[in-house]
Design an enzyme around this catalytic site. Structure first.
Site, mmCIF file in Angstrom:
data_model
loop_
_atom_site.group_PDB
_atom_site.id
_atom_site.type_symbol
_atom_site.label_atom_id
_atom_site.label_comp_id
_atom_site.label_asym_id
_atom_site.label_seq_id
_atom_site.Cartn_x
_atom_site.Cartn_y
_atom_site.Cartn_z
ATOM 1 N N ASN A 176 67.803 18.293 -56.724
ATOM 2 C CA ASN A 176 69.246 18.104 -56.834
ATOM 3 C C ASN A 176 69.923 19.215 -56.027
ATOM 4 O O ASN A 176 69.246 20.047 -55.411
ATOM 5 C CB ASN A 176 69.711 18.077 -58.289
ATOM 6 C CG ASN A 176 69.436 19.374 -59.040
ATOM 7 O OD1 ASN A 176 69.432 20.469 -58.452
ATOM 8 N ND2 ASN A 176 69.205 19.272 -60.342
ATOM 9 N N GLU A 179 68.945 22.772 -57.061
ATOM 10 C CA GLU A 179 67.542 23.045 -56.741
ATOM 11 C C GLU A 179 67.352 23.247 -55.240
ATOM 12 O O GLU A 179 66.570 24.107 -54.806
ATOM 13 C CB GLU A 179 66.672 21.896 -57.251
ATOM 14 C CG GLU A 179 66.584 21.852 -58.776
ATOM 15 C CD GLU A 179 66.125 20.518 -59.318
ATOM 16 O OE1 GLU A 179 65.858 20.436 -60.537
ATOM 17 O OE2 GLU A 179 66.033 19.538 -58.534
ATOM 18 N N ASP A 245 65.399 11.773 -63.268
ATOM 19 C CA ASP A 245 64.174 11.014 -63.543
ATOM 20 C C ASP A 245 64.331 9.574 -63.048
ATOM 21 O O ASP A 245 63.398 8.984 -62.492
ATOM 22 C CB ASP A 245 63.883 10.989 -65.046
ATOM 23 C CG ASP A 245 63.539 12.363 -65.604
ATOM 24 O OD1 ASP A 245 63.190 13.251 -64.814
ATOM 25 O OD2 ASP A 245 63.626 12.534 -66.838
#
Length: 458
Positions: A176, A179, A245
């Site tokens: 993301n 990150e 996820d």
């Protein structure tokens, strides 16, 4: 991980401390972490196996049971000295008021067992997804990536660490925005983002970087310099839990089906929009994605195969929705049918209609029937607001369908003892209800056919 939800009401403050007292009404178990990725892959049409280390404990049994609902294959290595990671959320209405975590670190021996099992099994799969939550399970990820590379199997990684070299050689990396910044540094423009992503691809020998940026959508940067910006699909955001996820699962499912990276990311973007519009970790189905991509897809979304229906009913059942089931041929739809279905839906929250196949209708009604094919009957029924799902059955009775639907209420139209209704024993044994609703006289498919035949006589 096992995600637990304790749901209830708060009406007072504890006399022991200035904290709310949750009066628990019910509890739910859902697959979390990598288990949520696997459940989404299965719901999106993939054949998923979850390889993981869990404890030899009751939470691992509960997690396995959750995954069975989604037809996920499990390959669990039991660690007698450890446990199963759990996250328990306390929820009032739609608001989470607290979370209790039980994190488990894997000992070195368990990590070695996991790598050995992966090395043995990986050759049987088309694609590998590594869902790294930095809790110790994938401390040896570079070795896993090397094993997959030796077998020529693509690897997708959801990174949670800030060491770029840890992910060297992955086929696709999906950070993301935060990150990405942690791995490759901050950026002040889209041009700088692309430059940093391109440098990372070249240095780490990746094929694709897919960066999810929340309301800003997603960015694909691929080896060779191809870049795509995909805007987010407008949705009311209810809960972002598990959205990453969902994206990872959609990418895996689409790429294993040999779709292009741009098509895979496009469908993943749609799936994420669906996921965040539901509370908690939500498993997104293939039919939901198809319907969201097709503004005219509502009817197609409702007509499901048996396996699709099993998945579609998991979330309503977990959220305490009452499932109603009825069945019939519905060859020529008339007001009696419409009234029956409307009354059946009023008894619960989700109405599933078992529809006889063409061959089944012929066996019941004779060689001249059905007048309308299954596809035509299903499309018309799916257009009714009262009907949530239509599923075909080929047997003389819907008994096998009733067994896997597991309705809370079984309904038939007619004036006869409820104990004679097919499925009565199976439904009542689970504490469900079986009802015979009033049959509306004056309406009959047979009479309609006879009237049409009379008008055609010379």
């Amino acid at each position: 991980m096992l995600d637990r939800y304790v749901i209830g009401d708060v009406s007072r403050i504890s006399p022991e401390a200035p904290v709310p007292v949750l009066a628990a009404k019910h509890e739910e178990n859902r697959p979390g972490g990598a288990a949520n990725v696997a459940a989404n892959i299965s719901a999106m049409g993939g054949d998923a196996t979850l390889l993981a280390v869990v404890g030899d404990d009751s939470p691992s049994v509960a997690l396995d049971s959750c995954l069975q609902r989604y037809n996920v294959n499990t390959s669990f290595l039991k660690d007698a000295h450890g446990g199963t990671t759990q996250k328990t959320r306390l929820v009032v209405g739609s608001q989470q008021i607290a979370r209790v975590d039980r994190d488990v670190r894997l000992p070195a021996q368990a990590q070695s067992r996991l790598l050995d099992e992966f090395s043995r099994a990986v050759k049987h799969y088309d694609l590998v997804v590594f869902s790294d939550y930095a809790k110790g399970t994938l401390d040896r990820l570079p070795e896993f990536l090397a094993v997959a590379a030796e077998q020529g199997i693509p690897t997708l990684v959801d990174p949670k660490r800030v060491t770029p070299d840890f992910y060297r050689g992955a086929y696709l990396l999906k950070p993301n925005n935060n990150e990405f910044i942690g791995l490759f540094g901050s950026y002040s423009s889209d041009e700088e983002l692309i430059a940093k992503a391109t440098a990372a691809i070249n240095t780490l020998q990746l094929q694709h970087l897919v960066i999810t940026r929340g309301a800003k959508g997603m960015v694909i940067v691929s080896a060779g310099g191809q870049t795509h910006f995909i805007p987010t699909r407008a949705r009311d955001v209810f809960d972002v839990s598990g959205a990453g996820d969902t994206v990872l699962a959609a990418l895996a499912t689409e790429l294993s089906a040999k779709r292009s990276i741009s098509e895979a990311v496009h469908r993943a973007n749609v799936a994420a929009g669906i996921a965040v519009s539901h509370p908690g970790t939500y498993v997104v189905s293939e039919s939901e994605i198809d319907a969201a991509l097709d503004d005219c897809g509502q009817e197609r979304m409702k007509v499901l195969t048996a396996n699709q229906l099993k998945v579609a009913l998991v979330n309503p059942r977990l959220n305490g929705k009452r499932i109603v089931f009825t069945n019939g041929c519905f060859d020529i739809l008339h007001p009696g049918h419409v009234r029956l279905l409307k009354a059946a839906k009023a008894l619960g929250d989700v109405l599933v209609l078992g529809l006889n196949s063409d061959d089944s209708v012929r066996k019941l009604k004779g060689p001249e029937r059905p007048i309308n094919s299954f596809a035509h009957r299903a499309e018309v029924l799916a257009g009714l607001a009262s009907v949530d799902y239509v599923v075909e059955f080929d047997a003389p009775t819907p008994l096998e369908t009733i067994k896997y639907v597991m309705p809370d209420i079984l309904v038939k139209g007619g004036d006869y003892p409820v104990a004679d209704i097919v499925g009565y024993s199976e439904v009542t044994a689970r504490g469900g209800q079986v009802l015979a609703l009033d049959f509306h006289t004056g309406y009959s498919t047979t009479k309609i056919v006879e009237a049409i035949n009379r008008t055609q006589k010379p």
